[in-house]
Motif scaffolding. Structure first.
Motif, PDB file in Angstrom:
ATOM      1  N   GLU A 141       0.836  -1.211   0.000  1.00  0.00           N
ATOM      2  CA  GLU A 141       0.000   0.000   0.000  1.00  0.00           C
ATOM      3  C   GLU A 141       0.864   1.251   0.000  1.00  0.00           C
ATOM      4  N   ILE A 142       0.375   2.296  -0.692  1.00  0.00           N
ATOM      5  CA  ILE A 142       0.936   3.639  -0.578  1.00  0.00           C
ATOM      6  C   ILE A 142      -0.115   4.505   0.118  1.00  0.00           C
ATOM      7  N   LEU A 143       0.187   4.953   1.304  1.00  0.00           N
ATOM      8  CA  LEU A 143      -0.692   5.826   2.072  1.00  0.00           C
ATOM      9  C   LEU A 143      -0.178   7.254   1.955  1.00  0.00           C
ATOM     10  N   GLY A 144      -0.967   8.135   1.372  1.00  0.00           N
ATOM     11  CA  GLY A 144      -0.570   9.533   1.208  1.00  0.00           C
ATOM     12  C   GLY A 144      -0.995  10.385   2.388  1.00  0.00           C
ATOM     13  N   ILE A 145      -0.167  11.355   2.718  1.00  0.00           N
ATOM     14  CA  ILE A 145      -0.513  12.319   3.758  1.00  0.00           C
ATOM     15  C   ILE A 145      -0.434  13.709   3.145  1.00  0.00           C
ATOM     16  N   LEU A 176       8.496   4.391  -9.740  1.00  0.00           N
ATOM     17  CA  LEU A 176       9.285   3.479  -8.919  1.00  0.00           C
ATOM     18  C   LEU A 176       8.557   3.167  -7.606  1.00  0.00           C
ATOM     19  N   LEU A 177       7.936   4.179  -7.002  1.00  0.00           N
ATOM     20  CA  LEU A 177       7.190   3.936  -5.764  1.00  0.00           C
ATOM     21  C   LEU A 177       6.056   2.937  -5.994  1.00  0.00           C
ATOM     22  N   ARG A 178       5.365   3.072  -7.133  1.00  0.00           N
ATOM     23  CA  ARG A 178       4.285   2.117  -7.431  1.00  0.00           C
ATOM     24  C   ARG A 178       4.847   0.710  -7.616  1.00  0.00           C
ATOM     25  N   GLU A 192      -0.159  14.547  -7.385  1.00  0.00           N
ATOM     26  CA  GLU A 192       0.672  13.355  -7.245  1.00  0.00           C
ATOM     27  C   GLU A 192       0.091  12.395  -6.220  1.00  0.00           C
ATOM     28  N   LEU A 193      -0.425  12.925  -5.124  1.00  0.00           N
ATOM     29  CA  LEU A 193      -1.037  12.053  -4.128  1.00  0.00           C
ATOM     30  C   LEU A 193      -2.238  11.321  -4.703  1.00  0.00           C
ATOM     31  N   VAL A 194      -3.076  12.057  -5.427  1.00  0.00           N
ATOM     32  CA  VAL A 194      -4.306  11.462  -5.965  1.00  0.00           C
ATOM     33  C   VAL A 194      -3.991  10.357  -6.970  1.00  0.00           C
ATOM     34  N   THR A 195      -2.973  10.558  -7.793  1.00  0.00           N
ATOM     35  CA  THR A 195      -2.679   9.590  -8.856  1.00  0.00           C
ATOM     36  C   THR A 195      -1.761   8.454  -8.403  1.00  0.00           C
ATOM     37  N   THR A 196      -1.066   8.621  -7.287  1.00  0.00           N
ATOM     38  CA  THR A 196      -0.063   7.632  -6.876  1.00  0.00           C
ATOM     39  C   THR A 196      -0.521   6.771  -5.709  1.00  0.00           C
ATOM     40  N   CYS A 197      -1.342   7.325  -4.823  1.00  0.00           N
ATOM     41  CA  CYS A 197      -1.643   6.641  -3.558  1.00  0.00           C
ATOM     42  C   CYS A 197      -2.884   5.755  -3.647  1.00  0.00           C
ATOM     43  N   ASP A 198      -2.976   4.829  -2.701  1.00  0.00           N
ATOM     44  CA  ASP A 198      -4.169   4.003  -2.543  1.00  0.00           C
ATOM     45  C   ASP A 198      -5.174   4.666  -1.603  1.00  0.00           C
ATOM     46  N   ARG A 211      -8.997   8.121   3.505  1.00  0.00           N
ATOM     47  CA  ARG A 211     -10.067   7.701   2.602  1.00  0.00           C
ATOM     48  C   ARG A 211      -9.437   7.200   1.314  1.00  0.00           C
ATOM     49  N   PRO A 212     -10.151   6.375   0.554  1.00  0.00           N
ATOM     50  CA  PRO A 212      -9.600   5.908  -0.724  1.00  0.00           C
ATOM     51  C   PRO A 212      -9.220   7.082  -1.618  1.00  0.00           C
ATOM     52  N   ALA A 213      -8.125   6.965  -2.326  1.00  0.00           N
ATOM     53  CA  ALA A 213      -7.681   8.051  -3.202  1.00  0.00           C
ATOM     54  C   ALA A 213      -8.721   8.375  -4.258  1.00  0.00           C
ATOM     55  N   ALA A 214      -9.522   7.380  -4.634  1.00  0.00           N
ATOM     56  CA  ALA A 214     -10.549   7.613  -5.653  1.00  0.00           C
ATOM     57  C   ALA A 214     -11.619   8.592  -5.198  1.00  0.00           C
ATOM     58  N   SER A 215     -11.700   8.862  -3.894  1.00  0.00           N
ATOM     59  CA  SER A 215     -12.700   9.796  -3.400  1.00  0.00           C
ATOM     60  C   SER A 215     -12.170  11.227  -3.300  1.00  0.00           C
ATOM     61  N   TRP A 216     -10.925  11.426  -3.710  1.00  0.00           N
ATOM     62  CA  TRP A 216     -10.310  12.755  -3.618  1.00  0.00           C
ATOM     63  C   TRP A 216     -10.017  13.324  -4.998  1.00  0.00           C
ATOM     64  N   THR A 217      -9.968  14.641  -5.074  1.00  0.00           N
ATOM     65  CA  THR A 217      -9.340  15.356  -6.188  1.00  0.00           C
ATOM     66  C   THR A 217      -8.339  16.321  -5.568  1.00  0.00           C
ATOM     67  N   ALA A 218      -7.466  16.895  -6.406  1.00  0.00           N
ATOM     68  CA  ALA A 218      -6.503  17.859  -5.876  1.00  0.00           C
ATOM     69  C   ALA A 218      -7.228  19.032  -5.230  1.00  0.00           C
TER      70      ALA A 218
END
Length: 503
Positions: free
Chosen positions: A306-310, A447-449, A467-473, A487-494
């Motif tokens: 998993e990639i968790l974005g903050i 590379l992170l993915r 970058e967070l929206v497109t890279t993280c889970d 929350r799931p990245a799919a529920s966010w926009t920049a």
């Protein structure tokens, strides 16, 4: 005073067609705005929008290439910060500048210590204390709120902020009876290190200063602060004025649109329930962790793969949280349960100061690790470094080249090479694409993915919300030191991330 009456008055500060470029890069492109006397005027914009350059020109730290300024109806062109202070334009910077070992009184008069009339060159301590007392009386909500003799370093963050403001006002001059001589106070992100209660108390004092006749230019990312405390706002985007108005009559989504240059998109359809995040078992379980200053409270779980974005604004506590998880800084409370046999590695946001030995070779930087042998022949380092240079497509003359001679993107890859060589289970990655070109950014994020796909668990901190929206889970927002549930990245926009982080 009504806004209608205030708007009709002669502006205290008028910025007319201001332009500034650094080499081929235009930073300000014909910026114009008006700040009314006895008002709070918010200046908004993303990083790189031109806010810092504009304020530096107002404060005499930079000279404009074109355009003009008027202060109180007269031409204003400060040649230095001292010239700006003499004109009554003063600054409270975002970063604390107090000397922690000096008393509050000494900090307030630092640089403007009054000399004894009979003994030039000798400080008049009684007059210095009187100046400090008068300046603090303008900002403190009680005569004993901030003791004059207390070491500044022993004060809480909120009281240190009051001392910073008092010093700025003292630098602008105090008239007889303790009345203000300063005319414009620039507050740069004054609440970035404060909680809600301390921020509210600070703005109580800002309103008191405004009512005493001071104009305040509030540079901030917090839309809540703007809506609750500013009389007017101006948005800069790409060096131009992109919007302005009354914040109480403007929806936050409209201000975000002005900052980003596009509408606040509807968030992608959220999952009915989050369900388990992608990946395998939990490798990091954090519960109610707090640091010395930040974060105030943070809880999260991280799984393999998993990639968790903050996300969060500068000063929200993102880097402090990663340093606690990496074991570099102590936690004040809470628990951190690590279930990763190969441990944790941190990619620092400060490449030059902390992440790399810029004066040493790529090979030495890649080899540098707690798991490396205590003694190794220099030639033994080269084949290992060459392998990582090839694997990460690091553009370098060879493993013996000094890290400081590489581009920013290639320096970042050297940091990553060291983490990958250690083969840690959990990677804490802080601003991995800061200051690197577009192609290198794409390579680092890809590379992170790949690493997550290979079973690594990653926490990614980035100011680049796209970058967070497109890279993280999953993505969690850190606001004023408190981490919201992810929350799931799919529920966010920049745009929705920016709105959440600034509320």
């Amino acid at each position: 005073m009504t806004r209608l009456v205030m708007a009709a008055r002669t502006p205290l500060l008028e910025v007319i067609g201001l332009a500034k470029a650094f080499g081929p890069s235009a930073v300000l492109r014909g910026v114009s705005l008006r700040i009314a006397p006895a008002s709070v005027h918010a200046l908004l914009g993303e990083n790189g929008a031109g806010k810092s350059t504009l304020t530096r020109i107002l404060l005499g730290m930079e000279r404009a290439d074109a355009g003009s300024l008027r202060l109180g109806g007269a031409p204003y062109a400060p040649a230095s910060a001292e010239g700006a202070r003499r004109a009554g334009v003063v600054l409270v910077p975002q970063e604390r500048t107090l000397c922690p070992h000096l008393s509050v009184a000494d900090n307030v008069v630092l640089g403007i210590e009054p000399a004894a009339r009979a003994l030039p060159g000798i400080r008049d301590r009684a007059r210095a204390r009187a100046v400090a007392r008068g300046a603090l009386a303008l900002v403190a909500d009680g005569p004993d709120r901030v003791p004059l003799d207390a070491p500044a370093g022993e004060l809480g963050v909120a009281d240190q902020q009051l001392v910073e403001i008092a010093r700025a006002l003292a630098q602008g001059g105090l008239r007889e009876g303790g009345r203000l001589a300063a005319r414009l106070l620039v507050l740069d992100e004054p609440t970035s290190s404060l909680g809600h209660a301390d921020a509210a108390r600070l703005f109580d004092r800002v309103r008191a200063l405004r009512d005493a006749g001071l104009a305040v230019l509030l540079v901030t990312h917090f839309l809540t602060d703007v809506r609750e405390h500013a009389d007017r706002y101006t948005v800069l985007r790409d060096g131009r004025v992109a919007g302005e108005g009354d914040p109480r009559e403007t929806e936050p989504a409209q201000i975000v649109r002005e900052m980003l240059g596009r509408a606040l998109e509807d968030a992608r359809e959220r999952a009915a329930s989050e369900g388990p995040p992608p990946g395998g078992e939990v490798v990091l379980d954090v519960r109610d962790v707090s640091g010395a200053k930040r974060p105030r409270r943070a809880s999260l779980t991280l799984r393999r793969g998993e990639i968790l974005g903050i996300a969060g604004l500068v000063g929200s506590g993102r880097t402090e949280l990663l340093r606690i998880l990496a074991g570099l800084d102590p936690k004040q409370s809470g628990t951190v349960a690590l279930r990763a046999p190969r441990g944790v590695g941190l990619l620092s946001e400060d490449r030059g100061g902390e992440g790399l030995m810029l004066g040493r070779s790529i090979a030495e930087n890649v080899w540098l690790s707690p798991r490396a042998p205590l003694v190794a022949a220099p030639r033994a380092l080269l084949p290992e470094a060459a392998r990582w240079i090839e694997a990460l497509a690091i553009r370098a003359a060879g493993p013996e080249q000094r890290a400081g001679e590489l581009s920013g993107g290639n320096q970042q890859k050297v940091q990553l090479a060291r983490l990958l060589r250690e083969d840690v289970d959990v990677l804490l990655v802080d601003e991995p694409t800061r200051g690197i070109d577009v192609a290198s950014k794409a390579q680092v994020l890809s590379l992170l993915r790949e690493l997550a796909g290979a079973g690594k668990a990653i926490v990614l901190v980035s100011s680049q919300l796209d970058e967070l929206v497109t890279t993280c889970d999953r993505i969690a927002v850190l606001r004023r030191g408190t981490l919201d549930p992810p929350r799931p990245a799919a529920s966010w926009t920049a745009a929705s991330l920016l709105l959440e982080a600034s509320s």
